[in-house]
Design an enzyme around this catalytic site. Structure first.
Site, PDB file in Angstrom:
ATOM      1  N   LYS A  26       0.857  -1.189   0.000  1.00  0.00           N
ATOM      2  CA  LYS A  26       0.000   0.000   0.000  1.00  0.00           C
ATOM      3  C   LYS A  26       0.882   1.223   0.000  1.00  0.00           C
ATOM      4  O   LYS A  26       1.795   1.349   0.817  1.00  0.00           O
ATOM      5  CB  LYS A  26      -0.885  -0.021   1.266  1.00  0.00           C
ATOM      6  N   LYS A  62       5.565   3.547   8.162  1.00  0.00           N
ATOM      7  CA  LYS A  62       4.393   4.412   8.356  1.00  0.00           C
ATOM      8  C   LYS A  62       3.134   3.563   8.494  1.00  0.00           C
ATOM      9  O   LYS A  62       2.342   3.737   9.416  1.00  0.00           O
ATOM     10  CB  LYS A  62       4.264   5.321   7.125  1.00  0.00           C
ATOM     11  N   LYS A 115       5.217   1.625  -3.209  1.00  0.00           N
ATOM     12  CA  LYS A 115       5.204   2.980  -3.784  1.00  0.00           C
ATOM     13  C   LYS A 115       5.410   2.852  -5.281  1.00  0.00           C
ATOM     14  O   LYS A 115       5.991   1.870  -5.748  1.00  0.00           O
ATOM     15  CB  LYS A 115       6.334   3.819  -3.173  1.00  0.00           C
ATOM     16  N   GLY A 133      -2.775   8.269  -4.329  1.00  0.00           N
ATOM     17  CA  GLY A 133      -2.121   9.444  -4.905  1.00  0.00           C
ATOM     18  C   GLY A 133      -0.849   9.828  -4.162  1.00  0.00           C
ATOM     19  O   GLY A 133      -0.528   9.297  -3.116  1.00  0.00           O
ATOM     20  N   ASP A 134      -0.127  10.763  -4.736  1.00  0.00           N
ATOM     21  CA  ASP A 134       1.055  11.385  -4.116  1.00  0.00           C
ATOM     22  C   ASP A 134       1.308  12.638  -4.959  1.00  0.00           C
ATOM     23  O   ASP A 134       0.375  13.131  -5.622  1.00  0.00           O
ATOM     24  CB  ASP A 134       2.258  10.412  -4.134  1.00  0.00           C
ATOM     25  N   ASN A 160      -2.045  19.057  -1.996  1.00  0.00           N
ATOM     26  CA  ASN A 160      -3.030  18.382  -1.142  1.00  0.00           C
ATOM     27  C   ASN A 160      -2.679  18.447   0.350  1.00  0.00           C
ATOM     28  O   ASN A 160      -3.502  18.856   1.175  1.00  0.00           O
ATOM     29  CB  ASN A 160      -3.157  16.921  -1.604  1.00  0.00           C
TER      30      ASN A 160
HETATM   31  P1  NDP Z   1       0.848  17.722  -4.530  1.00  0.00           P
HETATM   32  O1  NDP Z   1       1.303  17.368  -5.876  1.00  0.00           O
HETATM   33  O2  NDP Z   1      -0.594  17.902  -4.271  1.00  0.00           O
HETATM   34  O3  NDP Z   1       1.587  19.038  -4.035  1.00  0.00           O
HETATM   35  C1  NDP Z   1       2.982  19.112  -3.963  1.00  0.00           C
HETATM   36  C2  NDP Z   1       3.373  20.512  -3.570  1.00  0.00           C
HETATM   37  O4  NDP Z   1       4.765  20.537  -3.313  1.00  0.00           O
HETATM   38  C3  NDP Z   1       3.129  21.537  -4.670  1.00  0.00           C
HETATM   39  O5  NDP Z   1       2.864  22.789  -4.101  1.00  0.00           O
HETATM   40  C4  NDP Z   1       4.461  21.516  -5.420  1.00  0.00           C
HETATM   41  O6  NDP Z   1       4.749  22.724  -6.119  1.00  0.00           O
HETATM   42  C5  NDP Z   1       5.441  21.366  -4.272  1.00  0.00           C
HETATM   43  N1  NDP Z   1       6.638  20.677  -4.756  1.00  0.00           N
HETATM   44  C6  NDP Z   1       6.698  19.458  -5.367  1.00  0.00           C
HETATM   45  N2  NDP Z   1       7.964  19.174  -5.711  1.00  0.00           N
HETATM   46  C7  NDP Z   1       8.702  20.226  -5.310  1.00  0.00           C
HETATM   47  C8  NDP Z   1      10.080  20.532  -5.385  1.00  0.00           C
HETATM   48  N3  NDP Z   1      10.951  19.677  -5.944  1.00  0.00           N
HETATM   49  N4  NDP Z   1      10.493  21.709  -4.848  1.00  0.00           N
HETATM   50  C9  NDP Z   1       9.633  22.579  -4.283  1.00  0.00           C
HETATM   51  N5  NDP Z   1       8.310  22.355  -4.199  1.00  0.00           N
HETATM   52  C10 NDP Z   1       7.859  21.194  -4.697  1.00  0.00           C
HETATM   53  O7  NDP Z   1       1.457  16.580  -3.558  1.00  0.00           O
HETATM   54  P2  NDP Z   1       0.993  16.172  -2.106  1.00  0.00           P
HETATM   55  O8  NDP Z   1       0.556  17.357  -1.342  1.00  0.00           O
HETATM   56  O9  NDP Z   1       0.108  14.999  -2.234  1.00  0.00           O
HETATM   57  O10 NDP Z   1       2.362  15.609  -1.495  1.00  0.00           O
HETATM   58  C11 NDP Z   1       3.302  16.460  -0.849  1.00  0.00           C
HETATM   59  C12 NDP Z   1       4.225  15.622   0.005  1.00  0.00           C
HETATM   60  O11 NDP Z   1       3.459  14.892   0.974  1.00  0.00           O
HETATM   61  C13 NDP Z   1       5.040  14.554  -0.734  1.00  0.00           C
HETATM   62  O12 NDP Z   1       6.293  14.412  -0.091  1.00  0.00           O
HETATM   63  C14 NDP Z   1       4.236  13.296  -0.532  1.00  0.00           C
HETATM   64  O13 NDP Z   1       5.019  12.138  -0.647  1.00  0.00           O
HETATM   65  C15 NDP Z   1       3.751  13.509   0.901  1.00  0.00           C
HETATM   66  N6  NDP Z   1       2.571  12.744   1.277  1.00  0.00           N
HETATM   67  C16 NDP Z   1       1.385  12.868   0.599  1.00  0.00           C
HETATM   68  C17 NDP Z   1       0.283  12.172   1.003  1.00  0.00           C
HETATM   69  C18 NDP Z   1      -1.055  12.359   0.362  1.00  0.00           C
HETATM   70  O14 NDP Z   1      -2.043  11.824   0.913  1.00  0.00           O
HETATM   71  N7  NDP Z   1      -1.177  13.094  -0.713  1.00  0.00           N
HETATM   72  C19 NDP Z   1       0.362  11.203   2.115  1.00  0.00           C
HETATM   73  C20 NDP Z   1       1.621  11.208   2.809  1.00  0.00           C
HETATM   74  C21 NDP Z   1       2.682  11.932   2.365  1.00  0.00           C
HETATM   75  P3  NDP Z   1       4.642  22.735  -7.737  1.00  0.00           P
HETATM   76  O15 NDP Z   1       3.179  22.694  -8.023  1.00  0.00           O
HETATM   77  O16 NDP Z   1       5.307  23.989  -8.126  1.00  0.00           O
HETATM   78  O17 NDP Z   1       5.359  21.507  -8.224  1.00  0.00           O
END
Ligand code: NDP
Length: 450
Positions: free
Chosen positions: A91, A115, A127, A166-167, A242
């Protein structure tokens, strides 16, 4: 260092020498569980527990050909790391981002095992993703890519086998296209094969909010354990996706003042407090850039990113929430945050703090909420989505949120107890690793040499 640990670290280093993120994740876990290895309640070395836990059960890498709007053929690379099925089906999310490679996939898969173990739910670790860049693509291009990706992935997944979600770069829209293609190929509605689905075809209420809300529940518990009230505290958040958006929503609901958010180009600082409706409109509806925030709030400041330091961490804050990506808060940023009096850092993203940054924060009395524990709310709610799919029955938003709150509160308790058991008071990074490792090692011993 313990001899067994040292030997395993050396072996992993040699075998995976081109995978820096993976080695970083391994190093952080293995060095923090040393007191458990020393106590040797299970004969870890004889059972090769560490060697097995750090080697994925299966790595799948595949070609993803698709056609863009100009009629050109593009070939991306897809991955699925089926890391561990010890305590449940694999998962973990799918990430679509140009930086995706084997090292990043393996580090994310490895962290996911720990986790998922912390949630107390029956889910293993996995993943996946692709180096596909969704930025600037039309809806039709996204759909064609997702369909091609699923045309290979479908044979490796299933609600009792492997359940992606998603991620980064994969939200409700992408999950919808992926699910549609899976259903078409399988000729069956198997709702629990993917999570993060829209409510109208089998998703769970509060899944979208779960990672960000869960982060704040964990933060509330951590601060509470130190007699600190979150109300009135200043918060800065990196990212505006997100996790960041719903961490902001819950932080505001708890009475904190969020003053900054960012994207990969730069950050906005609004001393009056972030207008989240405006951020949601830009990011969730228009899929625009964070600098557009100034169009509705001209008094806010926009700071463009330049160099290695992240401008969002230069803003004075009580609580910092890295919610964007790995290694986005480095030693330089940690020093600035400490200088500006930060109290707590809560990891919403996976491995957002570099190892030396975490160490510096902890040495300077900053409370650190580690990602494996503090962002587990997303996957926990995904497991609740799977439960609802199996039951063919849906919980209300309040029911899901209440379950999420309880899970996050229990995770904090587990981290605290594990750290205290080994004399590592207030070290929740070690606590999370120890609590998860202990459970996984027991399961590994019970299941024999597989
Ligand atoms: P999203 O794609 O919804 O958002 C990612 C955000 O981070 C955007 O604002 C993006 O900006 C920014 N970002 C991405 N890559 C970079 C980078 N290299 N440098 C600077 N800013 C960056 O992703 P999520 O919110 O889903 O995920 C964010 C983090 O949380 C990840 O590490 C993910 O693994 C983790 N996570 C997510 C979960 C989930 O349920 N969604 C669960 C647990 C962990 P831009 O649009 O400019 O790229």
């Amino acid at each position: 260092m313990n001899n067994y640990l040292k030997k395993v670290l050396e072996q992993i280093g040699q075998r995976n020498s081109t995978e820096p993120e993976y080695l970083q994740a391994i190093h952080e876990v293995l060095t923090t569980i040393e007191p458990v290895i020393e106590a040797n309640e299970i004969d870890y070395e004889k059972l090769a527990i560490l060697e097995r836990m750090t080697e994925p059960e299966r790595v799948i890498m595949f070609r993803v050909p698709w056609v863009n709007d100009k009629g050109e053929v593009i070939v991306n690379r897809g991955y699925r790391i089926q890391f561990s099925s010890l305590i449940g089906p694999y998962k973990g999310g799918l990430r679509f981002h140009p930086s995706v490679n084997l090292s990043i996939m393996k580090f994310l898969g490895f962290e996911q095992i720990f986790k998922n173990a912390l949630t107390g739910l029956p889910i293993g670790g996995g993943k996946g993703g692709s180096d596909f860049d969704p930025k600037g693509k039309s809806d039709n291009e996204i759909m064609r890519f997702c369909q091609s990706f699923m045309t290979e992935l479908y044979r490796h997944i299933g609600h009792d086998v492997d359940v992606p979600a998603g991620d980064i770069g994969v939200g409700g829209r992408e999950i919808g296209y992926l699910f549609g293609q899976y259903k078409r190929i399988r000729n069956a509605y198997e709702g629990g094969v993917l999570t993060g689905k829209d409510i109208v075809y089998g998703g769970s209420l509060a899944r979208k909010e779960a990672t960000g809300y869960g982060l704040m529940f964990f933060m509330r518990e951590m601060l509470h354990a130190h007699n600190i009230d979150i109300k009135g505290k200043t918060v800065t958040i990196s990212g505006s996706g997100n996790v960041a958006i719903y961490a902001c929503e819950k932080a505001q609901a708890m009475g904190a003042k969020v003053v900054a958010m960012s994207d990969s180009n730069g950050c906005i600082y609004d001393p009056d407090g972030i207008d989240l409706d405006c951020v949601k409109e830009i990011k969730e509806v228009e899929r625009g850039r964070i600098k557009e925030y100034r169009e509705c709030h001209p008094n806010a400041t926009y700071i463009e990113k330049s160099g290695t330091a992240n401008p969002v961490w230069t803003i004075k804050t009580d609580i910092a929430l890295p919610c964007a990506t790995q290694n986005e808060l480095i030693l330089e940023d940690a020093k600035t945050l400490v200088k500006n009096g930060v109290i707590a850092v809560g990891e919403g993203a996976n491995m957002p703090c570099s190892e030396d940054a975490t160490k510096y924060l902890q040495e300077n009395g900053v409370l650190v909420a580690p990602a494996k524990a503090s962002n587990a709310g997303g996957v926990a709610t995904s497991a609740i989505e799977m439960t609802q799919n199996s039951m063919r029955y849906y919980y209300t938003f309040e029911e899901v949120e209440e379950k999420l709150d309880r899970i996050m509160t229990n995770i904090f308790k587990a981290c605290k107890e594990a750290s205290e058991k080994y004399g590592l008071k207030n070290d929740y990074v070690a606590g999370a690793n120890i609590a998860a490792f202990t459970k996984l090692a027991k399961a590994m011993k019970a299941q024999g040499l597989v």
